[in-house]
Design a protein around this motif. Structure first.
Motif, PDB file in Angstrom:
ATOM      1  N   ASN A 157       0.822  -1.214   0.000  1.00  0.00           N
ATOM      2  CA  ASN A 157       0.000   0.000   0.000  1.00  0.00           C
ATOM      3  C   ASN A 157       0.858   1.265   0.000  1.00  0.00           C
ATOM      4  N   ALA A 158       1.894   1.265   0.823  1.00  0.00           N
ATOM      5  CA  ALA A 158       2.781   2.421   0.888  1.00  0.00           C
ATOM      6  C   ALA A 158       3.500   2.632  -0.443  1.00  0.00           C
ATOM      7  N   LEU A 159       3.968   1.523  -1.043  1.00  0.00           N
ATOM      8  CA  LEU A 159       4.691   1.632  -2.313  1.00  0.00           C
ATOM      9  C   LEU A 159       3.760   2.087  -3.435  1.00  0.00           C
ATOM     10  N   ALA A 160       2.522   1.574  -3.453  1.00  0.00           N
ATOM     11  CA  ALA A 160       1.563   1.976  -4.489  1.00  0.00           C
ATOM     12  C   ALA A 160       1.270   3.473  -4.383  1.00  0.00           C
ATOM     13  N   ALA A 161       1.034   3.977  -3.163  1.00  0.00           N
ATOM     14  CA  ALA A 161       0.768   5.410  -2.963  1.00  0.00           C
ATOM     15  C   ALA A 161       1.987   6.241  -3.339  1.00  0.00           C
ATOM     16  N   HIS A 162       3.156   5.784  -2.940  1.00  0.00           N
ATOM     17  CA  HIS A 162       4.412   6.488  -3.265  1.00  0.00           C
ATOM     18  C   HIS A 162       4.604   6.580  -4.766  1.00  0.00           C
ATOM     19  N   ASN A 163       4.358   5.485  -5.485  1.00  0.00           N
ATOM     20  CA  ASN A 163       4.545   5.479  -6.934  1.00  0.00           C
ATOM     21  C   ASN A 163       3.623   6.475  -7.627  1.00  0.00           C
ATOM     22  N   SER A 217      -6.914   2.085  -9.781  1.00  0.00           N
ATOM     23  CA  SER A 217      -8.009   1.258 -10.251  1.00  0.00           C
ATOM     24  C   SER A 217      -9.192   1.361  -9.290  1.00  0.00           C
ATOM     25  N   ALA A 218     -10.335   0.816  -9.692  1.00  0.00           N
ATOM     26  CA  ALA A 218     -11.511   0.832  -8.826  1.00  0.00           C
ATOM     27  C   ALA A 218     -11.217   0.119  -7.513  1.00  0.00           C
ATOM     28  N   GLU A 219     -10.447  -0.972  -7.602  1.00  0.00           N
ATOM     29  CA  GLU A 219     -10.078  -1.718  -6.387  1.00  0.00           C
ATOM     30  C   GLU A 219      -9.246  -0.862  -5.445  1.00  0.00           C
ATOM     31  N   GLU A 220      -8.305  -0.097  -6.019  1.00  0.00           N
ATOM     32  CA  GLU A 220      -7.423   0.724  -5.188  1.00  0.00           C
ATOM     33  C   GLU A 220      -8.140   1.947  -4.634  1.00  0.00           C
ATOM     34  N   LEU A 221      -9.109   2.473  -5.385  1.00  0.00           N
ATOM     35  CA  LEU A 221      -9.880   3.601  -4.877  1.00  0.00           C
ATOM     36  C   LEU A 221     -10.727   3.195  -3.675  1.00  0.00           C
ATOM     37  N   GLN A 222     -11.069   1.899  -3.624  1.00  0.00           N
ATOM     38  CA  GLN A 222     -11.809   1.387  -2.469  1.00  0.00           C
ATOM     39  C   GLN A 222     -10.884   1.043  -1.306  1.00  0.00           C
ATOM     40  N   ASN A 223      -9.577   1.021  -1.596  1.00  0.00           N
ATOM     41  CA  ASN A 223      -8.592   0.705  -0.566  1.00  0.00           C
ATOM     42  C   ASN A 223      -8.240   2.009   0.158  1.00  0.00           C
ATOM     43  N   SER A 224      -8.856   2.222   1.293  1.00  0.00           N
ATOM     44  CA  SER A 224      -8.697   3.496   1.993  1.00  0.00           C
ATOM     45  C   SER A 224      -7.249   3.765   2.386  1.00  0.00           C
ATOM     46  N   ASP A 225      -6.475   2.714   2.653  1.00  0.00           N
ATOM     47  CA  ASP A 225      -5.082   2.906   3.068  1.00  0.00           C
ATOM     48  C   ASP A 225      -4.267   3.571   1.959  1.00  0.00           C
ATOM     49  N   TRP A 246      16.228   7.991   6.916  1.00  0.00           N
ATOM     50  CA  TRP A 246      16.438   6.911   7.897  1.00  0.00           C
ATOM     51  C   TRP A 246      16.125   7.398   9.309  1.00  0.00           C
ATOM     52  N   LEU A 247      16.555   8.619   9.626  1.00  0.00           N
ATOM     53  CA  LEU A 247      16.331   9.176  10.958  1.00  0.00           C
ATOM     54  C   LEU A 247      14.837   9.380  11.238  1.00  0.00           C
ATOM     55  N   PHE A 248      14.129   9.991  10.288  1.00  0.00           N
ATOM     56  CA  PHE A 248      12.707  10.259  10.490  1.00  0.00           C
ATOM     57  C   PHE A 248      11.903   8.971  10.601  1.00  0.00           C
ATOM     58  N   GLN A 249      12.313   7.963   9.846  1.00  0.00           N
ATOM     59  CA  GLN A 249      11.552   6.713   9.856  1.00  0.00           C
ATOM     60  C   GLN A 249      11.870   5.863  11.079  1.00  0.00           C
ATOM     61  N   GLU A 250      13.139   5.746  11.422  1.00  0.00           N
ATOM     62  CA  GLU A 250      13.552   4.839  12.491  1.00  0.00           C
ATOM     63  C   GLU A 250      13.340   5.444  13.883  1.00  0.00           C
ATOM     64  N   PHE A 251      13.730   6.708  14.055  1.00  0.00           N
ATOM     65  CA  PHE A 251      13.713   7.291  15.400  1.00  0.00           C
ATOM     66  C   PHE A 251      12.435   8.070  15.705  1.00  0.00           C
ATOM     67  N   PHE A 252      11.810   8.619  14.656  1.00  0.00           N
ATOM     68  CA  PHE A 252      10.592   9.382  14.885  1.00  0.00           C
ATOM     69  C   PHE A 252       9.340   8.633  14.438  1.00  0.00           C
ATOM     70  N   SER A 253       9.550   7.427  13.899  1.00  0.00           N
ATOM     71  CA  SER A 253       8.443   6.540  13.504  1.00  0.00           C
ATOM     72  C   SER A 253       7.442   7.237  12.595  1.00  0.00           C
ATOM     73  N   LEU A 254       7.936   8.000  11.643  1.00  0.00           N
ATOM     74  CA  LEU A 254       7.058   8.722  10.731  1.00  0.00           C
ATOM     75  C   LEU A 254       6.722   7.922   9.477  1.00  0.00           C
ATOM     76  N   GLY A 255       7.340   6.739   9.317  1.00  0.00           N
ATOM     77  CA  GLY A 255       7.026   5.898   8.178  1.00  0.00           C
ATOM     78  C   GLY A 255       7.295   6.582   6.851  1.00  0.00           C
ATOM     79  N   ILE A 256       6.358   6.412   5.921  1.00  0.00           N
ATOM     80  CA  ILE A 256       6.533   6.969   4.575  1.00  0.00           C
ATOM     81  C   ILE A 256       6.514   8.492   4.598  1.00  0.00           C
ATOM     82  N   LEU A 257       5.806   9.091   5.550  1.00  0.00           N
ATOM     83  CA  LEU A 257       5.798  10.557   5.643  1.00  0.00           C
ATOM     84  C   LEU A 257       7.193  11.073   5.975  1.00  0.00           C
ATOM     85  N   GLY A 258       7.918  10.345   6.829  1.00  0.00           N
ATOM     86  CA  GLY A 258       9.285  10.728   7.148  1.00  0.00           C
ATOM     87  C   GLY A 258      10.186  10.683   5.933  1.00  0.00           C
ATOM     88  N   VAL A 259       9.953   9.687   5.069  1.00  0.00           N
ATOM     89  CA  VAL A 259      10.727   9.587   3.835  1.00  0.00           C
ATOM     90  C   VAL A 259      10.506  10.826   2.968  1.00  0.00           C
TER      91      VAL A 259
END
Length: 458
Positions: free
Chosen positions: A268-274, A345-353, A408-421
């Motif tokens: 889900n994160a990779l699809a949104a990022h792409n 796609s329609a499937e992904e538009l229904q995927n709220s994540d 790496w810092l934002f993701q690992e130490f601040f737990s911001l996930g993809i937003l940190g990236v």
């Protein structure tokens, strides 16, 4: 002064307009690929998006090297050394051939690397399948770019729009046909997208050569015997092109490494990022057109010793970039669903994540793209002054010494996930962009010092 600025805006717009439209049409090919992949499944969208990102990494580096051709041709015109133009074009074609073969070999052998960095087996397998096919299109891609920058250096970008427009139509037809087995074409599914891109790259190059040979300005300098060059042309193209290609590579590599990082965060994160990355890439092409146009005119002014003019064009480019990015920022902030609709796609538009993540990324992208535009324009205007080594160093510091550790810092130490990236991505772009703008004005002021002293003494 106002009249001069208006004249510069008009000249730059005349060249930048066709380049922007051409860039947008050209990137539409990759965008259509992503849209078509979105019709399949989240897994194929994720793997295909990753493959497109890796392909763009190699394509961007090779394109960066032959980009020098435009500035070198413009410099030759400014110095009235027209006999240098054909050897410069031939040198660009030779270097593009070498890089196309080298990068294709790297793409063929990429699967072990994907597994090593922790990419899932399913994504690694599909990504490798895509890259194995599309790698065959690198040669015509670099040849096309050599002809393109040669024509831009001569301020004749006209055929580019028509050719790229035809390529977009062919991409739609071939993608749909090869994915689903329509129009009498074989059904290749996921790999059909890569095959379509490869075919379109060959046809685009052949069309461009045919048009260029019929152009009264371009034709006298063109020859199919592109191995007939000289050491001086090869040396100039390589020495100027390599830092440009490395700089482009550092930026594209920064995006690619972050995409590989996101690939470990889930489908889900990779699809949104792409999806959001592709939108950023589309808008990037607008600033790329402004950058190229400003760069060509600055090269000519620099060769003629008109440094006042060179500085004015550079700063006008920076202002134009900010104005254009403001429009896109408003779109991202107020109608994000409209931006996402074509890619999912329609499937992904229904995927709220996927949708929620993508909207959050668009909010960051609204501000990020100001810095993305400025660093792109900064590269061009500094290149116009003949400075390609400083931009390489600034990119290395901004992207790899600040941006990547920040991710790496934002993701690992601040737990911001993809937003940190993405926060780290914006940080790296900001540092690079602001440094380039300052350096351009510093370099231009240094060049102007003798002129200003003469004016004071007069």
């Amino acid at each position: 002064m106002v009249a001069s600025a208006r004249a510069d805006i008009f000249k730059v717009s005349q060249l930048a307009g066709p380049l922007i439209l051409t860039n947008l049409l050209y990137v539409a090919i990759a965008t259509i690929d992503l849209i078509m992949l979105g019709m399949l499944s989240p897994l194929e969208l994720a793997a295909g998006g990753l493959a497109i990102g890796i392909f763009n990494q190699f394509r961007t580096m090779g394109t960066g090297v032959v980009t020098a051709t435009g500035n070198l041709v413009s410099d030759a015109i400014g110095k009235a050394k027209l006999a240098q133009i054909t050897p410069l074009f031939n040198a660009s074609m030779l270097i593009g051939t070498f890089l196309g073969l080298l990068f294709a070999a790297a793409m063929f052998a990429i699967e072990p690397f994907l597994r090593f960095i922790g990419t899932s087996e399913a994504i690694a397998n599909l990504t490798t399948q895509y890259l194995t096919v599309v790698a065959l299109g690198l040669l015509p891609c670099f040849w096309f770019q050599s002809v393109r920058h040669f024509s831009v250096g001569l301020k004749r970008p006209g055929p580019l729009m028509l050719i790229t427009g035809v390529s977009v139509v062919l991409t739609i037809v071939l993608n749909y046909g090869l994915i689903f087995g329509q129009f009498g074409l074989p059904q290749l599914g996921f790999v059909g997208v890569a095959a379509a891109t490869c075919i379109v790259l060959y046809l685009s190059f052949l069309l461009f050569i045919l048009f260029a040979k019929r152009d009264d300005v371009l034709s006298p300098y063109l020859t199919i015997k592109f191995w007939q060059t000289d050491r001086e042309a090869l040396s100039k193209t390589w020495k100027m092109g390599m830092p440009i290609g490395a700089t482009y590579g550092l930026e594209a590599g920064f995006f690619t490494v972050l995409a590989l990082f996101v690939a470990t965060l889930g489908v889900n994160a990779l699809a949104a990022h792409n999806v959001v990355s592709q939108m950023v890439y589309i808008v990037f092409m607008v600033s790329a057109g402004i950058s190229s146009a400003c760069s060509i005119y600055i090269s000519e002014a620099n060769a003629a010793g008109d440094f006042h003019h060179a500085k004015r064009i550079g700063n006008l480019g920076i202002i134009c970039g900010a104005v254009v990015m403001s429009v896109f920022a408003l779109i991202y902030l107020f109608i994000p669903e409209f931006v996402l609709l074509p890619f999912l796609s329609a499937e992904e538009l229904q995927n709220s994540d996927v949708v929620v993540i993508a909207i959050e990324l668009l909010f960051i992208a609204a501000f990020l793209q100001f810095f993305d535009a400025w660093q792109n324009i900064g590269l061009g205007i500094l290149r116009g002054l003949g400075d390609v080594k400083s931009t390489l160093m600034l990119s290395l510091i901004g992207y790899w010494c600040i941006g990547l550790p920040g991710a790496w810092l934002f993701q690992e130490f601040f737990s911001l996930g993809i937003l940190g990236v993405w926060y780290a991505l914006m940080l790296g772009l900001a540092v690079t962009a602001l440094s380039e703008i300052w350096l351009f004005n510093h370099r231009a002021n240094r060049l102007l010092e003798p002129t200003l002293l003469k004016e004071q003494n007069a």
